[in-house]
Scaffold this motif. Structure first.
Motif, short mmCIF file in Angstrom:
data_model
loop_
_atom_site.label_atom_id
_atom_site.label_comp_id
_atom_site.label_asym_id
_atom_site.label_seq_id
_atom_site.Cartn_x
_atom_site.Cartn_y
_atom_site.Cartn_z
N ARG A 38 35.05 -22.28 -44.22
CA ARG A 38 36.03 -22.17 -43.14
C ARG A 38 36.15 -20.73 -42.65
O ARG A 38 36.20 -20.46 -41.45
CB ARG A 38 37.40 -22.67 -43.65
N THR A 39 36.14 -19.80 -43.60
CA THR A 39 36.28 -18.38 -43.22
C THR A 39 35.05 -17.89 -42.47
O THR A 39 35.15 -17.09 -41.53
CB THR A 39 36.54 -17.53 -44.48
N LEU A 40 33.86 -18.36 -42.88
CA LEU A 40 32.65 -18.02 -42.13
C LEU A 40 32.79 -18.45 -40.67
O LEU A 40 32.48 -17.68 -39.74
CB LEU A 40 31.44 -18.73 -42.74
N ARG A 41 33.28 -19.67 -40.46
CA ARG A 41 33.43 -20.18 -39.09
C ARG A 41 34.48 -19.36 -38.34
O ARG A 41 34.30 -19.02 -37.16
CB ARG A 41 33.83 -21.65 -39.13
N GLN A 42 35.60 -19.03 -39.04
CA GLN A 42 36.65 -18.23 -38.40
C GLN A 42 36.12 -16.84 -38.03
O GLN A 42 36.60 -16.23 -37.07
CB GLN A 42 37.86 -18.10 -39.34
N ALA A 43 35.15 -16.37 -38.82
CA ALA A 43 34.56 -15.05 -38.53
C ALA A 43 33.53 -15.13 -37.41
O ALA A 43 32.98 -14.10 -37.00
CB ALA A 43 33.91 -14.49 -39.80
N GLY A 44 33.24 -16.33 -36.95
CA GLY A 44 32.33 -16.49 -35.83
C GLY A 44 30.92 -16.86 -36.20
O GLY A 44 30.03 -16.85 -35.35
N TYR A 45 30.71 -17.18 -37.51
CA TYR A 45 29.35 -17.50 -37.96
C TYR A 45 29.20 -19.02 -38.07
O TYR A 45 29.57 -19.62 -39.08
CB TYR A 45 29.06 -16.82 -39.30
#
Lengths: 120, 153
Positions: free
Chosen positions: A19-26
């Motif tokens: 989830r954090t990867l996606r929130q970071a834009g990845y």
């Protein structure tokens, strides 16, 4: 698309990392492993572009995974995501060939800070 | 050695809850009462090495389930399995314990998180219990630590 292998014995933490990867834009293609043994099997079968791994896990730790990968000729970019972010742990991680260490708790900004230089 | 004190532990707990669970500060506060937690569930990690010890997080089963929902970012009516609660609550103790270990002058190793209804005995002395409230519900953090060199196990 970049393919990342997320390794953590906690299923909940794997979800949080993803989830954090996606929130970071990845918006990367993600596969998961629950410990170093599972991760090594996944890497051997189909090497990912990057590995994000917990340090402290049963069966095979993140550090053992990294040294096993390097001993078997896998130079896959590798970063730790761990609750232990002391200077000594960071030195150990770097000496073993990890590109970065993200300490838990983390934010999307913490992910971007260490991943952007690697992508560049 | 006084590197592990209530202020340092509260700072760690506040950072963990803000980043992993709440998305903001202010929902984890120090509570005034000393009452024990009802229907407790305890998650703990042991520290081995020059400064052996343990960090434990205790809350009620209902609050632990609420923590899991917050961690997973799901609604209040979402079901929580025992496995989910063990996994997520144990990970909270793991992150808090890992950050407490980082305060120590020398780094040992961190054990894997364990979850039960009571924490087993340890030979290390209890150095603090921080009585907190998360979203109004009791949540305690206890730290045991042998604070002298030569305590390695």
């Amino acid at each position: 698309m970049i393919r990342v292998l997320v390794v953590d014995d906690s299923r909940v933490m794997r979800q949080i990392v993803i989830r954090t990867l996606r929130q970071a834009g990845y918006d990367w293609e993600v596969t998961e492993a629950g410990n170093g043994v599972e991760a090594m099997a996944a890497i051997t079968a189909d090497e990912p572009d990057v590995v994000l791994s917990d340090w402290n896990m049963p069966e095979m730790s993140g550090m053992e995974l990294l040294t096993t990968m390097r001993a078997n000729g896998f130079a896959t970019p590798f970063g730790f995501v761990t609750s232990e972010g002391s200077p000594q742990m960071r030195e150990q991680a770097e000496a073993a060939g990890a590109l970065f260490l993200i300490a838990k708790p983390f934010t999307p900004e913490a992910f971007r800070e260490v991943i952007e230089p690697v992508l560049a | 050695m006084t590197v592990v004190d209530v202020e340092a532990v509260f700072e760690i707990a506040e950072a963990v809850f803000a980043a992993m669970i709440d998305g903001d500060h202010g929902l984890l506060v120090v509570r005034d009462d000393q009452a024990p937690v009802d229907d407790p569930v305890v998650a703990w990690v042991d520290i081995c090495g020059p400064y052996p010890g343990r960090t434990a997080v205790t809350t009620s089963t209902a609050t632990a389930s609420a923590l899991v929902r917050a961690l997973l970012d799901v609604g209040a009516d979402a079901g929580v399995t025992d496995d989910d609660r063990t996994d997520a609550f144990g990970e909270i103790a793991n992150v808090v314990g890992g950050n407490i270990k980082a305060l120590l002058p020398e780094q040992g190793s961190l054990g894997l998180p364990r979850v039960a209804t009571a924490v087993p005995p340890t030979v290390d002395p209890l150095v603090l219990t921080l009585r907190l409230a998360w979203r109004g519900e009791p949540l305690d953090i206890s730290v045991w630590l042998t604070q002298h060199e030569g305590g390695a196990r």
